[in-house]
Design a protein around this motif. Structure first.
Motif, PDB file in Angstrom:
ATOM      1  N   ASP A  46       0.806  -1.213   0.000  1.00  0.00           N
ATOM      2  CA  ASP A  46       0.000   0.000   0.000  1.00  0.00           C
ATOM      3  C   ASP A  46       0.842   1.268   0.000  1.00  0.00           C
ATOM      4  O   ASP A  46       0.417   2.297  -0.524  1.00  0.00           O
ATOM      5  N   LEU A  47       2.057   1.224   0.533  1.00  0.00           N
ATOM      6  CA  LEU A  47       2.918   2.402   0.510  1.00  0.00           C
ATOM      7  C   LEU A  47       3.284   2.775  -0.927  1.00  0.00           C
ATOM      8  O   LEU A  47       3.365   3.950  -1.273  1.00  0.00           O
ATOM      9  N   LEU A  48       3.466   1.789  -1.782  1.00  0.00           N
ATOM     10  CA  LEU A  48       3.772   2.083  -3.181  1.00  0.00           C
ATOM     11  C   LEU A  48       2.589   2.757  -3.869  1.00  0.00           C
ATOM     12  O   LEU A  48       2.783   3.620  -4.741  1.00  0.00           O
ATOM     13  N   VAL A  49       1.371   2.412  -3.501  1.00  0.00           N
ATOM     14  CA  VAL A  49       0.188   3.081  -4.057  1.00  0.00           C
ATOM     15  C   VAL A  49       0.205   4.552  -3.640  1.00  0.00           C
ATOM     16  O   VAL A  49      -0.084   5.445  -4.451  1.00  0.00           O
ATOM     17  N   LYS A  50       0.572   4.814  -2.399  1.00  0.00           N
ATOM     18  CA  LYS A  50       0.634   6.188  -1.906  1.00  0.00           C
ATOM     19  C   LYS A  50       1.713   6.991  -2.634  1.00  0.00           C
ATOM     20  O   LYS A  50       1.494   8.159  -2.980  1.00  0.00           O
ATOM     21  N   VAL A  51       2.853   6.369  -2.876  1.00  0.00           N
ATOM     22  CA  VAL A  51       3.921   7.050  -3.617  1.00  0.00           C
ATOM     23  C   VAL A  51       3.473   7.285  -5.063  1.00  0.00           C
ATOM     24  O   VAL A  51       3.743   8.341  -5.644  1.00  0.00           O
ATOM     25  N   GLN A  52       2.767   6.324  -5.642  1.00  0.00           N
ATOM     26  CA  GLN A  52       2.238   6.474  -7.002  1.00  0.00           C
ATOM     27  C   GLN A  52       1.363   7.730  -7.105  1.00  0.00           C
ATOM     28  O   GLN A  52       1.388   8.430  -8.103  1.00  0.00           O
ATOM     29  N   ALA A  53       0.629   8.023  -6.034  1.00  0.00           N
ATOM     30  CA  ALA A  53      -0.287   9.168  -6.020  1.00  0.00           C
ATOM     31  C   ALA A  53       0.359  10.430  -5.464  1.00  0.00           C
ATOM     32  O   ALA A  53      -0.321  11.454  -5.313  1.00  0.00           O
ATOM     33  N   ALA A  54       1.654  10.417  -5.195  1.00  0.00           N
ATOM     34  CA  ALA A  54       2.320  11.527  -4.506  1.00  0.00           C
ATOM     35  C   ALA A  54       2.191  12.868  -5.218  1.00  0.00           C
ATOM     36  O   ALA A  54       2.218  13.917  -4.568  1.00  0.00           O
ATOM     37  N   GLU A  56       3.531  15.127   2.646  1.00  0.00           N
ATOM     38  CA  GLU A  56       4.055  15.000   4.015  1.00  0.00           C
ATOM     39  C   GLU A  56       3.671  13.684   4.699  1.00  0.00           C
ATOM     40  O   GLU A  56       4.536  13.035   5.285  1.00  0.00           O
ATOM     41  N   PRO A  57       2.409  13.267   4.667  1.00  0.00           N
ATOM     42  CA  PRO A  57       2.095  11.971   5.280  1.00  0.00           C
ATOM     43  C   PRO A  57       2.815  10.804   4.583  1.00  0.00           C
ATOM     44  O   PRO A  57       3.204   9.841   5.243  1.00  0.00           O
ATOM     45  N   VAL A  58       2.993  10.914   3.297  1.00  0.00           N
ATOM     46  CA  VAL A  58       3.703   9.869   2.551  1.00  0.00           C
ATOM     47  C   VAL A  58       5.172   9.849   2.978  1.00  0.00           C
ATOM     48  O   VAL A  58       5.744   8.784   3.228  1.00  0.00           O
ATOM     49  N   ILE A  59       5.770  11.023   3.098  1.00  0.00           N
ATOM     50  CA  ILE A  59       7.166  11.118   3.545  1.00  0.00           C
ATOM     51  C   ILE A  59       7.308  10.552   4.958  1.00  0.00           C
ATOM     52  O   ILE A  59       8.269   9.831   5.261  1.00  0.00           O
ATOM     53  N   ALA A  60       6.347  10.856   5.826  1.00  0.00           N
ATOM     54  CA  ALA A  60       6.392  10.329   7.193  1.00  0.00           C
ATOM     55  C   ALA A  60       6.335   8.797   7.182  1.00  0.00           C
ATOM     56  O   ALA A  60       7.064   8.128   7.929  1.00  0.00           O
ATOM     57  N   GLN A  61       5.502   8.225   6.328  1.00  0.00           N
ATOM     58  CA  GLN A  61       5.406   6.767   6.239  1.00  0.00           C
ATOM     59  C   GLN A  61       6.664   6.157   5.628  1.00  0.00           C
ATOM     60  O   GLN A  61       7.101   5.078   6.033  1.00  0.00           O
ATOM     61  N   LEU A  62       7.252   6.850   4.662  1.00  0.00           N
ATOM     62  CA  LEU A  62       8.521   6.387   4.086  1.00  0.00           C
ATOM     63  C   LEU A  62       9.627   6.415   5.131  1.00  0.00           C
ATOM     64  O   LEU A  62      10.456   5.506   5.193  1.00  0.00           O
ATOM     65  N   THR A  63       9.628   7.443   5.962  1.00  0.00           N
ATOM     66  CA  THR A  63      10.621   7.559   7.029  1.00  0.00           C
ATOM     67  C   THR A  63      10.457   6.411   8.021  1.00  0.00           C
ATOM     68  O   THR A  63      11.444   5.787   8.443  1.00  0.00           O
ATOM     69  N   GLU A  64       9.210   6.117   8.370  1.00  0.00           N
ATOM     70  CA  GLU A  64       8.932   5.002   9.280  1.00  0.00           C
ATOM     71  C   GLU A  64       9.360   3.670   8.663  1.00  0.00           C
ATOM     72  O   GLU A  64       9.974   2.832   9.322  1.00  0.00           O
ATOM     73  N   ARG A  65       9.066   3.479   7.389  1.00  0.00           N
ATOM     74  CA  ARG A  65       9.433   2.227   6.707  1.00  0.00           C
ATOM     75  C   ARG A  65      10.951   2.106   6.620  1.00  0.00           C
ATOM     76  O   ARG A  65      11.490   1.011   6.786  1.00  0.00           O
ATOM     77  N   ALA A  66      11.646   3.206   6.361  1.00  0.00           N
ATOM     78  CA  ALA A  66      13.111   3.170   6.289  1.00  0.00           C
ATOM     79  C   ALA A  66      13.702   2.771   7.640  1.00  0.00           C
ATOM     80  O   ALA A  66      14.654   1.986   7.700  1.00  0.00           O
ATOM     81  N   ALA A  67      13.149   3.295   8.721  1.00  0.00           N
ATOM     82  CA  ALA A  67      13.634   2.945  10.067  1.00  0.00           C
ATOM     83  C   ALA A  67      13.382   1.467  10.359  1.00  0.00           C
ATOM     84  O   ALA A  67      14.242   0.781  10.923  1.00  0.00           O
ATOM     85  N   PHE A  68      12.213   0.970   9.984  1.00  0.00           N
ATOM     86  CA  PHE A  68      11.900  -0.442  10.173  1.00  0.00           C
ATOM     87  C   PHE A  68      12.875  -1.309   9.380  1.00  0.00           C
ATOM     88  O   PHE A  68      13.416  -2.293   9.896  1.00  0.00           O
ATOM     89  N   ALA A  69      13.115  -0.933   8.132  1.00  0.00           N
ATOM     90  CA  ALA A  69      14.031  -1.700   7.279  1.00  0.00           C
ATOM     91  C   ALA A  69      15.451  -1.664   7.845  1.00  0.00           C
ATOM     92  O   ALA A  69      16.165  -2.672   7.817  1.00  0.00           O
ATOM     93  N   ARG A  70      15.864  -0.516   8.366  1.00  0.00           N
ATOM     94  CA  ARG A  70      17.201  -0.401   8.962  1.00  0.00           C
ATOM     95  C   ARG A  70      17.324  -1.341  10.165  1.00  0.00           C
ATOM     96  O   ARG A  70      18.322  -2.055  10.316  1.00  0.00           O
ATOM     97  N   ALA A  71      16.307  -1.365  11.014  1.00  0.00           N
ATOM     98  CA  ALA A  71      16.329  -2.238  12.198  1.00  0.00           C
ATOM     99  C   ALA A  71      16.357  -3.713  11.779  1.00  0.00           C
ATOM    100  O   ALA A  71      17.089  -4.519  12.360  1.00  0.00           O
TER     101      ALA A  71
END
Length: 185
Positions: free
Chosen positions: A95-103, A109-124
């Motif tokens: 679903d994050l890719l759908v949000k980026v598709q519609a960016a 801003e909400p999309v960037i916040a979710q990308l930031t959260e996903r990046a932190a999760f992926a880093r961990a």
């Protein structure tokens, strides 16, 4: 792939209880197959009924008894049959890719916040996989371990998990940078 094959593959490590199997899924198998503990317990029952695993009761003091499961010859034959069949290509459904598709048409801003959260999760997750890989190979170099290690399957799937999470992290960070640059322009 059915959950049964992931469970059989996890049990190749040795006898495990349902709890230990769930932990095994959390740490290693989860990078390529996700299952809830209740799904695992139900699958253990089916596998035992089908004769692909056997379980034995272990009596414990001051704790409930537990059952330990291991793969039977029939289970190994099922895994061999499964390994010989063609694998279907993986598909992304995110679903994050759908949000980026519609960016371009929504507030970024909400999309960037979710990308930031996903990046932190992926880093961990990447950090966890790096530690698991180090623990699996011990003092050996990766090259030596891959040539002479006892079991490299779990190591190789963990490497795939690491590459997947590093790719997710890098893509998220790059996408954040692009969206931020477009906001400034």
């Amino acid at each position: 792939m059915a959950l049964r094959h992931a469970v059989l593959a996890a049990l190749l490590e040795g006898e495990l209880s349902g709890y230990q199997l769930a932990k095994s899924f959390d740490l290693g198998v989860a990078n390529f197959w996700h299952a809830q503990p209740q799904q695992l317990y139900a699958e253990l029952s089916r596998l035992e009924k089908d004769g692909l695993i056997t379980g034995r009761e272990v009596v414990q003091e001051n704790r409930p008894n537990k059952r330990l499961f291991h793969v039977t010859e029939g289970g190994r034959a099922e895994l061999a049959r499964f390994a010989a069949t063609s694998a279907k290509p993986s598909l992304i459904r995110d679903d994050l890719l759908v949000k980026v598709q519609a960016a371009d048409h929504v507030d970024a801003e909400p999309v960037i916040a979710q990308l930031t959260e996903r990046a932190a999760f992926a880093r961990a997750k990447a950090d966890l996989f790096t530690k698991l890989l180090r623990d699996m190979r011990g003092d050996r170099t990766e090259e030596d371990f891959l040539r002479h290690g006892d079991r490299i399957g779990p190591y190789l799937t963990c490497r795939r998990g690491l590459a997947f999470e590093e790719g997710n992290r890098d893509w998220c960070l790059h996408t954040i940078a692009v969206l931020r640059e477009r906001q400034r322009a």
